[in-house]
Design an enzyme around this catalytic site. Structure first.
Site: not given
Ligand SMILES: Nc1nc(C(F)(F)F)ncc1COP(=O)(O)OP(=O)(O)O
Ligand SMILES: [Mg+2]
Length: 210
Positions: A40, A111, A140
């Site tokens: 990420r 998510s 975040k």
């Molecule tokens: N990256 C993530 N991974 C998980 C996981 F299930 F893998 F734990 N859950 C939630 C997110 C959050 O995803 P998102 O809402 O798109 O925000 P960002 O892209 O900034 O992470």
């Protein structure tokens, strides 16, 4: 998808590692026994261009060395280019049903924050859902307010067959409660990437979540 890969799901970008070498942090977490890794790389200080792709490949090679799934966050094109083991998208990213078509047979995580989003994720063919933030998160900037465990418990009850991982502010102190609420595992960024002893912290967390 084997639900156990969600047991201890490490999420990291170079922006989460302070002055530490992110590849050293990742290898220490892999040695400790994380069950899944999410690349990420986003936000202030994130790598760009060729450096970004080179760094992604290095993370992927480390995951291959330890037999751990390599999941890409947001960037479906990168996931396709690297033939990653899967991709994770949120509600503001590419539509899950489109990603499902682009990456058949790969792990698709979505998510969710509402019951409607859970239904859409299931209909899109998601292999797992991420529920959170459970607790306040520092990782975040645009996170929604902490939702606690009530929504997680509700979804676990309504969809017992759906693999679910909790995310958001999870630490050694509160991880057990997330598992007791019925999650298949916990996703962690800072509690691992900023630990003094990354490998030892991962081992401690594994004793809690397994
Ligand atoms: N990256 C993530 N991974 C998980 C996981 F299930 F893998 F734990 N859950 C939630 C997110 C959050 O995803 P998102 O809402 O798109 O925000 P960002 O892209 O900034 O992470
Ligand atoms: Mg996203």
């Amino acid at each position: 998808m084997n639900r156990n890969i969600l047991n201890l799901y490490f999420i990291m970008g170079s922006q989460n590692c302070g002055n530490a070498d992110p590849l050293h942090v990742l290898e220490s977490a892999l040695k400790g026994g994380i069950s899944c890794f999410q690349f990420r790389e986003k936000g202030e200080g994130a790598r760009q261009g060729e450096d970004y792709i080179k760094y992604a490949r290095s993370c992927q090679n480390l995951c291959k060395k330890y037999g751990v799934p390599f999941i890409v966050n947001d960037d479906v094109r990168l996931a396709e280019e690297l033939q990653a083991d899967g991709v994770h998208v949120g509600q503001d990213d590419e539509l899950a049903q489109h990603v499902r078509v682009r990456m058949p047979g790969k792990i698709l995580g979505v998510s969710v924050h509402t019951s409607e989003e859970v239904v859409s994720a299931i209909q899109a063919g998601a292999d797992y859902i991420g529920v959170g933030p459970i607790y306040e998160t520092k990782s975040k900037a645009d996170a929604k307010p902490a939702a606690g465990l009530s929504f997680l418990t509700k979804i676990v009850t309504e969809y017992p067959e759906l693999p679910i991982v909790g995310i958001g502010g999870i630490t050694i102190e509160n991880a057990k409660r997330v598992i007791e609420a019925g999650a298949d595992g916990v996703s962690i960024i800072s509690a691992i990437s900023q630990a003094e002893d990354v490998q030892g912290t991962v081992k401690q967390l594994l004793n809690i979540v397994k």
